[in-house]
Design an enzyme around this catalytic site. Structure first.
Site, PDB file in Angstrom:
ATOM      1  CG  LEU A 167      16.179 -31.097  17.324  1.00  0.00           C
ATOM      2  CD1 LEU A 167      16.588 -29.650  17.597  1.00  0.00           C
ATOM      3  CD2 LEU A 167      15.633 -31.739  18.594  1.00  0.00           C
ATOM      4  CG  HIS A 168      10.118 -33.856  13.603  1.00  0.00           C
ATOM      5  ND1 HIS A 168      10.757 -34.930  14.156  1.00  0.00           N
ATOM      6  CD2 HIS A 168       8.801 -34.171  13.594  1.00  0.00           C
ATOM      7  CE1 HIS A 168       9.870 -35.858  14.460  1.00  0.00           C
ATOM      8  NE2 HIS A 168       8.677 -35.422  14.139  1.00  0.00           N
ATOM      9  NE  ARG A 169       7.872 -35.544  18.356  1.00  0.00           N
ATOM     10  CZ  ARG A 169       7.094 -36.250  17.557  1.00  0.00           C
ATOM     11  NH1 ARG A 169       5.952 -35.754  17.143  1.00  0.00           N
ATOM     12  NH2 ARG A 169       7.428 -37.448  17.179  1.00  0.00           N
TER      13      ARG A 169
END
Ligand code: UD1
Length: 364
Positions: free
Chosen positions: A205-207
């Site tokens: 995840l990184h958004r």
């Protein structure tokens, strides 16, 4: 010899420039020069990936580092303009949708240096995403648009881009995977982590929309902890996500769950070894939506939209929110999931098509 600047900035860019670098390097008419803007600088987010991809150290390193969007974009423009003025290249190739992509495209366009956008035409339709702004700005000003799939061509033509500026070349990231397939399959990352092939979920995840606010991140963490009771989870966390987990005091929920392994970013080969053995990938990454479709692995994308709709329409991808993670996991564990198809031109030969297109456009 014509000189070609290949711009790389952030993790997802390296696997897109590497195949092009190698293919251009083999010709007797082109000299590829790697320009690293320094947007990503941690070893495993940058140098280790370039080493895996056998790309030599960058010719130019701008060292811009982190900052606000304006700071990052502005710093890249200031530093890259100096390089272009001193070493004017014949072509600039920008890739993907990061801040450096739009910044370097603007520098080239204003100096009348022809610019190519590799991975042009992708649209999520969501202008709250900084990447969507970068895509729109870049595609509006570049001279040549290299697209991965038909939907991208349609987006561009719909925005008024003349068809003769578009070359549909395919998905270059698949070239990186195919180049290193044997090394990836021989790596022992799954073994080292005590994982059984086909029996774990890989999470990234990184958004900003998922990790920058507790209201978004906490339900995802809870859904993952819940899912880990059915399937071991390996969560390879981006620096931005590690910061979010720690700031919102969510890290211990993961580390205290027996079936969750929380890791820092991994280099390309080790990471792709984990992808190839996963039962399911749970992500908000653009690249992983494509890699899982190529490999026929179910992918649950924690987003409301995607700029890669072909991974949903013919691939193995589905857009979900955390509240329906459990039911989708059940479908995957029960074998009720499409095996998907590989989109046309996702075949490991995209770099060769890019080189042929560039040669023709250079009048050679
Ligand atoms: C950037 C790109 C995004 C891409 C992603 C892949 C933009 C607008 N965003 O997002 O499109 O999908 O890269 O990873 O260009 N950090 C480190 N070490 C690093 C890099 C970043 O600690 O090597 C930290 C930064 O200090 C910052 C955070 O991670 O706090 C986010 O980094 P940033 O480059 O701003 O954006 P990404 O979220 O990585």
């Amino acid at each position: 010899m014509i000189s070609i600047h290949l711009i790389a900035a952030a993790r997802p860019n390296f696997m897109k420039v590497a195949p092009l670098f190698h293919a251009l390097n083999k010709t007797d008419w082109a000299r590829p020069l790697l320009v690293h803007t320094g947007q990503h600088y941690d070893h495993n987010m940058s140098d280790a990936i370039l080493q895996d991809l056998k790309v030599p150290a960058p010719e130019f390193h701008l060292g811009v580092g982190s900052g606000s969007h304006a700071e990052q974009t502005g710093s890249v423009m200031i530093e890259y303009e100096k390089i272009c003025v001193e070493h004017r290249p014949d072509w600039i190739v920008v890739v993907g949708d990061v801040n450096s992509t739009a910044a370097c495209a603007m520098v080239g366009a204003k100096l009348w240096i022809p610019v190519v956008h590799l991975e042009a035409g992708l649209r999520s339709g969501d202008r709250r995403m900084p990447e969507e702004i970068n895509r729109l700005v870049t595609d509006a000003i570049v001279d040549v648009l290299w697209t991965p799939s038909e939907d991208a061509d349609e987006n561009l033509v719909g925005e008024g881009v003349p068809a003769e500026k578009i070359d549909r070349i395919g998905n270059i990231m698949i070239d990186s995977f195919e180049m290193l397939r044997d090394t990836i399959e021989a790596a022992n990352t799954q073994e080292q982590l005590g994982l059984t092939p086909g029996n774990y979920a890989l999470v990234t995840l990184h958004r900003p929309s998922n990790v920058d606010a507790a209201e978004a991140l906490a339900p995802i963490v809870d859904a993952l902890v819940d899912a880990s009771q059915r399937l071991p989870i390996v969560f390879v966390a981006h620096p931005r996500t590690i910061k979010g987990l720690s700031k919102f005091k969510l890290e211990s929920r993961l580390t205290e769950s027996a079936n969750v392994t929380l890791l820092e970013p991994l280099p390309y080969v080790q990471f792709m070894n984990l992808v190839t053995g996963a039962k399911v990938v749970i992500t908000d990454s653009g690249g992983l939506q494509e890699e899982t479709t190529y490999l026929g692995i179910p992918c649950l994308t924690l987003r409301e939209n995607t700029e890669r709709p072909i991974t949903v329409s013919i691939g193995t991808n589905k857009l979900i929110d955390a509240s329906i993670l459990a039911e989708n996991l059940t479908a995957i564990l029960d074998g009720n999931w499409p095996s998907g198809q590989r989109p046309p031109l996702w075949d490991g030969k995209t770099a060769d098509r890019a080189v042929a297109a560039l040669k023709q456009r250079s009048g050679l």
